[in-house]
Design a protein around this motif. Structure first.
Motif, PDB file in Angstrom:
ATOM      1  N   HIS A  38       0.845  -1.199   0.000  1.00 49.40           N
ATOM      2  CA  HIS A  38       0.000   0.000   0.000  1.00 49.40           C
ATOM      3  C   HIS A  38       0.877   1.245   0.000  1.00 49.40           C
ATOM      4  O   HIS A  38       1.766   1.381   0.849  1.00 49.40           O
ATOM      5  N   LYS A  39       0.646   2.127  -0.944  1.00 59.36           N
ATOM      6  CA  LYS A  39       1.304   3.442  -1.008  1.00 59.36           C
ATOM      7  C   LYS A  39       2.817   3.355  -0.860  1.00 59.36           C
ATOM      8  O   LYS A  39       3.427   4.082  -0.065  1.00 59.36           O
ATOM      9  N   GLY A  40       3.438   2.458  -1.598  1.00 57.26           N
ATOM     10  CA  GLY A  40       4.890   2.336  -1.593  1.00 57.26           C
ATOM     11  C   GLY A  40       5.468   1.579  -0.420  1.00 57.26           C
ATOM     12  O   GLY A  40       6.687   1.520  -0.248  1.00 57.26           O
ATOM     13  N   GLY A  41       4.616   0.995   0.393  1.00 59.20           N
ATOM     14  CA  GLY A  41       5.099   0.240   1.541  1.00 59.20           C
ATOM     15  C   GLY A  41       4.175  -0.909   1.865  1.00 59.20           C
ATOM     16  O   GLY A  41       3.524  -1.471   0.989  1.00 59.20           O
ATOM     17  N   VAL A  42       4.118  -1.242   3.147  1.00 63.69           N
ATOM     18  CA  VAL A  42       3.288  -2.340   3.637  1.00 63.69           C
ATOM     19  C   VAL A  42       2.456  -1.826   4.805  1.00 63.69           C
ATOM     20  O   VAL A  42       2.980  -1.176   5.716  1.00 63.69           O
ATOM     21  N   LEU A  43       1.150  -2.119   4.771  1.00 63.52           N
ATOM     22  CA  LEU A  43       0.228  -1.694   5.818  1.00 63.52           C
ATOM     23  C   LEU A  43       0.271  -2.687   6.976  1.00 63.52           C
ATOM     24  O   LEU A  43       0.049  -3.880   6.785  1.00 63.52           O
ATOM     25  N   LEU A  44       0.581  -2.171   8.178  1.00 66.59           N
ATOM     26  CA  LEU A  44       0.648  -3.002   9.378  1.00 66.59           C
ATOM     27  C   LEU A  44      -0.269  -2.426  10.446  1.00 66.59           C
ATOM     28  O   LEU A  44      -0.565  -1.230  10.451  1.00 66.59           O
ATOM     29  N   GLY A  45      -0.685  -3.296  11.372  1.00 63.49           N
ATOM     30  CA  GLY A  45      -1.513  -2.874  12.491  1.00 63.49           C
ATOM     31  C   GLY A  45      -0.770  -3.053  13.799  1.00 63.49           C
ATOM     32  O   GLY A  45      -0.011  -4.014  13.968  1.00 63.49           O
ATOM     33  N   LEU A  46      -0.980  -2.138  14.731  1.00 57.42           N
ATOM     34  CA  LEU A  46      -0.398  -2.251  16.072  1.00 57.42           C
ATOM     35  C   LEU A  46      -1.305  -3.157  16.891  1.00 57.42           C
ATOM     36  O   LEU A  46      -2.445  -2.802  17.205  1.00 57.42           O
ATOM     37  N   ARG A  47      -0.798  -4.351  17.231  1.00 58.70           N
ATOM     38  CA  ARG A  47      -1.617  -5.384  17.865  1.00 58.70           C
ATOM     39  C   ARG A  47      -1.984  -5.046  19.304  1.00 58.70           C
ATOM     40  O   ARG A  47      -1.151  -4.595  20.080  1.00 58.70           O
ATOM     41  N   GLU A  48      -3.229  -5.332  19.636  1.00 59.89           N
ATOM     42  CA  GLU A  48      -3.754  -5.121  20.988  1.00 59.89           C
ATOM     43  C   GLU A  48      -3.938  -6.427  21.742  1.00 59.89           C
ATOM     44  O   GLU A  48      -4.285  -6.414  22.908  1.00 59.89           O
ATOM     45  N   ASN A  49      -3.755  -7.560  21.081  1.00 65.10           N
ATOM     46  CA  ASN A  49      -3.972  -8.852  21.734  1.00 65.10           C
ATOM     47  C   ASN A  49      -2.761  -9.755  21.528  1.00 65.10           C
ATOM     48  O   ASN A  49      -1.905  -9.494  20.688  1.00 65.10           O
ATOM     49  N   GLY A  54       1.405  -5.277  21.139  1.00 63.88           N
ATOM     50  CA  GLY A  54       2.299  -4.137  21.115  1.00 63.88           C
ATOM     51  C   GLY A  54       3.254  -4.104  19.939  1.00 63.88           C
ATOM     52  O   GLY A  54       4.091  -3.212  19.850  1.00 63.88           O
ATOM     53  N   GLU A  55       3.126  -5.051  19.029  1.00 66.96           N
ATOM     54  CA  GLU A  55       3.993  -5.118  17.848  1.00 66.96           C
ATOM     55  C   GLU A  55       3.219  -4.679  16.603  1.00 66.96           C
ATOM     56  O   GLU A  55       2.005  -4.878  16.511  1.00 66.96           O
ATOM     57  N   TRP A  56       3.943  -4.100  15.655  1.00 61.83           N
ATOM     58  CA  TRP A  56       3.377  -3.832  14.337  1.00 61.83           C
ATOM     59  C   TRP A  56       3.401  -5.142  13.564  1.00 61.83           C
ATOM     60  O   TRP A  56       4.453  -5.759  13.416  1.00 61.83           O
ATOM     61  N   PHE A  57       2.225  -5.574  13.121  1.00 63.36           N
ATOM     62  CA  PHE A  57       2.129  -6.909  12.534  1.00 63.36           C
ATOM     63  C   PHE A  57       1.130  -6.881  11.371  1.00 63.36           C
ATOM     64  O   PHE A  57       0.280  -5.996  11.286  1.00 63.36           O
ATOM     65  N   VAL A  58       1.233  -7.871  10.519  1.00 62.99           N
ATOM     66  CA  VAL A  58       0.296  -8.000   9.404  1.00 62.99           C
ATOM     67  C   VAL A  58      -1.046  -8.510   9.923  1.00 62.99           C
ATOM     68  O   VAL A  58      -1.089  -9.249  10.906  1.00 62.99           O
ATOM     69  N   PRO A  59      -2.145  -8.142   9.283  1.00 68.01           N
ATOM     70  CA  PRO A  59      -3.430  -8.755   9.636  1.00 68.01           C
ATOM     71  C   PRO A  59      -3.403 -10.243   9.311  1.00 68.01           C
ATOM     72  O   PRO A  59      -2.729 -10.664   8.362  1.00 68.01           O
ATOM     73  N   THR A 129     -10.984  -4.413  16.589  1.00 70.92           N
ATOM     74  CA  THR A 129     -10.478  -4.172  17.939  1.00 70.92           C
ATOM     75  C   THR A 129      -9.109  -4.807  18.196  1.00 70.92           C
ATOM     76  O   THR A 129      -8.516  -4.562  19.247  1.00 70.92           O
ATOM     77  N   GLN A 130      -8.619  -5.612  17.261  1.00 65.98           N
ATOM     78  CA  GLN A 130      -7.307  -6.230  17.446  1.00 65.98           C
ATOM     79  C   GLN A 130      -6.163  -5.251  17.217  1.00 65.98           C
ATOM     80  O   GLN A 130      -5.028  -5.549  17.577  1.00 65.98           O
ATOM     81  N   HIS A 131      -6.458  -4.118  16.579  1.00 63.27           N
ATOM     82  CA  HIS A 131      -5.428  -3.136  16.259  1.00 63.27           C
ATOM     83  C   HIS A 131      -5.816  -1.767  16.790  1.00 63.27           C
ATOM     84  O   HIS A 131      -6.956  -1.351  16.638  1.00 63.27           O
ATOM     85  N   SER A 132      -4.847  -1.066  17.389  1.00 62.30           N
ATOM     86  CA  SER A 132      -5.124   0.289  17.863  1.00 62.30           C
ATOM     87  C   SER A 132      -4.757   1.336  16.820  1.00 62.30           C
ATOM     88  O   SER A 132      -5.237   2.466  16.893  1.00 62.30           O
ATOM     89  N   GLN A 133      -3.905   0.954  15.876  1.00 59.14           N
ATOM     90  CA  GLN A 133      -3.480   1.860  14.809  1.00 59.14           C
ATOM     91  C   GLN A 133      -3.158   1.050  13.566  1.00 59.14           C
ATOM     92  O   GLN A 133      -2.797  -0.122  13.664  1.00 59.14           O
TER      93      GLN A 133
END
Length: 156
Positions: A38-49, A54-59, A129-133
């Motif tokens: 996505h947009k020249g990079g990779v979309l990651l989510g900040l995990r809540e579970n 607390g890690e940036w991870f792939v869905p 809800t699994q991702h805060s960002q």
């Protein structure tokens, strides 16, 4: 990753907590992970579970019984991001070993995760809800979870 315990099967029944505990304690979980270009990079989510809280991870999420891997990719994209995706390639199957689990009394989790390179079919992403960002990471990819780095290495 989506928690199969909270999902339903064709009979619309929930896996009871004690059975889910037995599964997590004794069986590797088959899952899919979405490496979203996505947009020249990779979309990651900040995990809540757990695992990887607390890690940036792939869905990603567990594959349901009688569900194909590609069907699981589309379901996970819808559940975790509210969009559909186009599958560009299959990156391979990876083993993930975690020293944590969301299940009380089970201190580890093991996944056999098949990673897919995907692109978003539209820009209207909504977080679950699994991702805060959500954030796009661009090369060089530094400071990311080792399992995410393995996926990114497989893109090249």
């Amino acid at each position: 990753m989506s928690d199969l315990r909270n999902q339903t099967d064709e009979q619309n029944t929930r896996i009871p907590d004690d059975e889910w505990e037995t599964i997590v304690a004794n069986v590797p979980l088959v899952s899919v992970d979405l490496v979203i270009r996505h947009k020249g990079g990779v979309l990651l989510g900040l995990r809540e579970n757990e695992p990887a809280r607390g890690e940036w991870f792939v869905p990603g999420g567990t594959v349901f019984k009688n569900e194909t891997l590609t069907d699981a990719v589309h379901r996970v994209a819808d559940e975790e991001l509210g969009v559909d995706v186009s599958i560009e390639s299959r990156l391979g199957t990876f083993q993930h070993f975690y020293d944590t689990s969301e299940v009380e009394g089970v201190d580890s989790k093991h996944y056999l995760a098949t990673a897919f390179e995907v692109t978003l079919d539209n820009e209207h992403v909504t977080m679950d809800t699994q991702h805060s960002q959500l954030k796009v990471f661009e090369p060089p990819y530094e400071g990311l979870h080792p399992y995410v780095k393995r996926y990114l290495d497989a893109l090249d």
